[in-house]
Enzyme design. Structure first.
Site, mmCIF file in Angstrom:
data_model
loop_
_atom_site.group_PDB
_atom_site.id
_atom_site.type_symbol
_atom_site.label_atom_id
_atom_site.label_comp_id
_atom_site.label_asym_id
_atom_site.label_seq_id
_atom_site.Cartn_x
_atom_site.Cartn_y
_atom_site.Cartn_z
ATOM 1 N N GLU A 36 -0.683 9.147 -3.781
ATOM 2 C CA GLU A 36 -0.432 7.733 -3.487
ATOM 3 C C GLU A 36 -0.173 6.901 -4.738
ATOM 4 O O GLU A 36 0.691 6.034 -4.751
ATOM 5 C CB GLU A 36 -1.587 7.130 -2.685
ATOM 6 C CG GLU A 36 -1.616 7.549 -1.226
ATOM 7 C CD GLU A 36 -2.275 8.901 -1.001
ATOM 8 O OE1 GLU A 36 -2.815 9.474 -1.981
ATOM 9 O OE2 GLU A 36 -2.257 9.381 0.144
ATOM 10 N N HIS A 82 -11.889 6.891 6.849
ATOM 11 C CA HIS A 82 -10.570 6.663 7.435
ATOM 12 C C HIS A 82 -10.534 5.504 8.428
ATOM 13 O O HIS A 82 -9.669 5.474 9.298
ATOM 14 C CB HIS A 82 -10.076 7.920 8.158
ATOM 15 C CG HIS A 82 -9.642 9.017 7.248
ATOM 16 N ND1 HIS A 82 -10.541 9.817 6.586
ATOM 17 C CD2 HIS A 82 -8.421 9.451 6.882
ATOM 18 C CE1 HIS A 82 -9.883 10.706 5.859
ATOM 19 N NE2 HIS A 82 -8.602 10.508 6.008
#
Lengths: 325, 350
Positions: A60, A129
């Site tokens: 990322e 998450h």
């Protein structure tokens, strides 16, 4: 006007903007061959090819930074983070690079990049998450942050985001992808910095964004049966924040409840509450009520998880509380 | 030859650092003007930075202030190898690169002074010099942070199908951070035209390379990503230029990244706040000073009869005068208007 899902609305916006502007491209983990982890980018690879629909490694910081660099040359990347939780890995590139490019270089460079990222709890995805993190990004001047709750806003805000010359955090919600709504076909944009009154009312102003707007509307429907008239305002845009619409509503209703999915403390709700206290204190007949997530890492077990996330019932209770019921 | 095989080749480029000046080719391979330009540029970086240090001590310049003194051959040798249309990314030690890239030098000094006519309009300071018109894409304050950005510009070049390259510079310390590894992996994977230049000045702040990196031969650190690595004597401007020039064109031709380690030294501390003494010996500094890039090149040009001592003296005088004009420009420029404090946060305000 067709009724389509939030996911389809996002995809339509991507397709229309990519059709119009060859400088727009999509990049992220599994956006191409896999057709998108949540299928937002389904079909784009076939339509636009590998040059403009780009699968990245799981890196990322690397690919968000790459997107920002490409944007510095005038390209318009739409970078997908598979979930907003992974944005934490890329935070240096988002908050300390992309957001600073314009200012620290005296306006001589810009960074017209969109980062799309779904978040939110309720899918039993547990501690690592289930974040929303809206406020993390909204804290940073230089970023714009939007979080649509319905398909028409999803489409209109995404088109605006892609055309904007700044880095935009476009925060989607996992639980909204399959929700349906009427969306204008073709050219349809929604400006940043304009909250939307999703339901007009006169007794209490109920402010929310993203999925909490749907819960707020459910709460409002329930409360109308008790003859409580709730005005539901969808922030849509968190930075810039449309203080005017919020203040105007509170001046009318004299009461305010703010619902936010993530942790109650230090959240978007705190900023909204402070804004209303600063600008509409004299109009308030009761303290502002804030509804937020319980302050724990998200647990796995279904009943535990459901206990964390604000429910329409909890929101309705807060509305009743602000009325002294 | 596969790209993996190519990794054996760069070993030829490894410089024997025992030699104060590596034989970097016959001076006859260069035009006199070019040699004198290299010398003048290095001297200009040296004198500019000395003046910056003085201005810092006089509180004309604040904040962090990192000088290139000692690294002039690396700065000049790498920058001079670029074409005008190529892109450059710097770290926070970036004054020298800005000057060599021909940013109007007054705007550089004005930026250090925090003045309105600074190249970043007083918003960036020492670490964030910039000039998009010269494709000088900025200096960056987060170690390694500009590496992913630089791959993005290289990506854009490939996307548009043009033939510029991106020179991405950083220090030895940056080779230990995640952004470096993610950036190099993607640059190699997607065959992006990045030339990665690692300025190994031996210390990340006060921590030596050996105390920070499991691999001290930094040129090898791209090899894991199938990126050929080279090492060059960063105290020898011709060695740096010769290698960089060749590699700039190779990156342009192949659109594949290459990694170069320039071995050099900073005489001063990490920043103006660091005396640079706690973590190294005076003997070590002296040893490096004996290989001084500016002085050794001056002697070489004298020996090679490229110029006379009189020429060198004239250059010295001209350089000092030019630095003075930068200082004068910075002094004359007003401070930015506080009423415009919030300008530039967003592109539409620019």
């Amino acid at each position: 006007m067709a009724e389509i899902t939030y996911r389809e609305a996002l995809r339509d916006a991507l397709i229309e903007e990519m059709d119009q502007d060859p400088d727009v491209f999509v990049m992220g983990e599994e956006v191409g061959v896999f057709q998108g982890a949540y299928k937002v980018t389904e079909g784009l690879l076939d339509r636009f090819g590998e040059k403009r629909v780009i699968d990245t490694p799981i890196a990322e910081e690397g690919f968000v930074g790459l997107g920002a660099g490409a944007a510095m040359t005038g390209l318009r990347p739409v970078v997908e983070l598979m979930t907003v939780n992974f944005g934490m890995v890329a935070m240096d590139q988002i908050a300390n690079h992309a957001a600073k490019i314009s200012y620290m270089f005296g306006g001589r460079l810009k960074c017209p990049m969109v980062i799309r990222a779904p978040g939110g709890g309720g899918q039993q995805l547990t501690a690592q998450h289930s974040h929303c993190l809206d406020v993390w990004f909204a804290y940073i001047p230089g970023l714009k942050v939007v979080a649509p709750s319905v398909p028409s806003d999803a489409k209109g805000l995404l088109k605006t985001a892609i055309r904007d010359d700044n880095p935009v955090m476009f925060l989607e919600h996992l639980a909204l992808y399959n929700t349906k709504g009427v969306v204008p076909e073709g050219e349809h944009t929604v400006p940043f910095g304009e909250a939307d009154i999703k339901r007009a009312g006169s007794d209490v102003t109920l402010i929310a964004h993203s999925r909490m707007v749907l819960y707020a509307l459910q709460a409002a429907a329930q409360l109308s049966e008790e003859d409580i008239s709730v005005e539901v305002i969808d922030l849509r845009s968190i930075r810039p924040l449309d203080a005017e619409t919020l203040v105007h509503s509170v001046q009318k209703t004299n009461r305010c409840v703010i619902a936010e999915e993530e942790h109650r403390s230090f959240g978007v709700n705190a900023e909204v509450a402070a804004t209303i206290y600063e600008e509409a204190f004299d109009y308030l007949d009761a303290p502002i009520e804030r509804v937020g997530g319980v302050e724990v890492p998200m647990p796995y077990s279904k009943p535990l998880e459901q206990a964390v996330i604000p429910s329409p019932e909890k929101i309705a209770d807060a509305v009743r509380a602000t009325l002294g019921h | 030859m596969s790209r993996s095989d190519a990794h054996d080749k760069p070993a030829d480029q490894v410089t024997d650092m025992e030699l104060p000046v590596r034989d970097s080719g016959d001076l006859a391979n260069y035009g006199n003007d070019q040699l004198i330009d290299f010398y003048t540029s290095m001297l200009y970086v040296r004198r500019f930075e000395e003046r910056v240090a003085e201005m810092y001590l006089r509180a004309k310049i604040g904040g962090y202030c990192h000088l290139n003194i000692g690294e002039e051959a690396t700065v000049v040798g790498t920058l001079k190898a670029l074409r005008d249309e190529d892109y450059f990314f710097g770290s926070y030690r970036v004054h020298g690169s800005a000057i060599v890239r021909q940013l109007p030098h007054g705007t550089v000094m004005a930026e250090l002074f925090g003045k309105r006519d600074g190249c970043a309009k007083g918003r960036g300071g020492s670490m964030h010099l910039v000039d998009p018109e010269r494709r000088f894409m900025g200096g960056y304050g987060i170690v390694g942070g500009s590496i992913p950005l630089s791959t993005g510009v290289a990506f854009a070049i490939k996307y548009r199908g043009t033939d510029e390259i991106v020179m991405s510079t950083f220090g030895d310390g940056a080779t230990n951070i995640g952004a470096f590894h993610e950036g190099l992996n993607i640059a190699s994977l997607w065959k992006l035209p990045n030339l990665f230049i690692c300025t190994n000045n031996q210390y990340g702040m006060g921590t030596s390379v050996a105390r920070a990196s499991a691999v001290t031969e930094l040129w090898k650190k791209g090899v894991a990503y199938d990126i050929p690595g080279y090492k060059v004597n960063g105290m020898d401007v011709l060695a740096v230029y010769q290698l960089t020039k060749k590699l700039v064109e190779e990156v342009r031709r192949t659109s594949e990244p290459i990694f170069v380690e320039c071995v050099t030294y900073r005489y001063r501390g990490h920043s103006m706040a660091d005396a640079g003494k706690n973590y190294r010996t005076a003997d070590e500094i002296d040893e490096w000073r004996e290989r001084d890039p500016v002085e050794s090149f001056r002697l070489r040009l004298l020996e090679g009869e490229i110029f006379t001592q009189k020429d060198a003296d004239d250059i010295e005088e001209a350089v000092l005068a030019k630095v003075q004009t930068a200082v004068d420009f910075a002094e004359r420029s007003p401070y930015p208007d506080v009423a415009e404090l919030e300008k530039f946060v967003y592109a539409e305000d620019a």
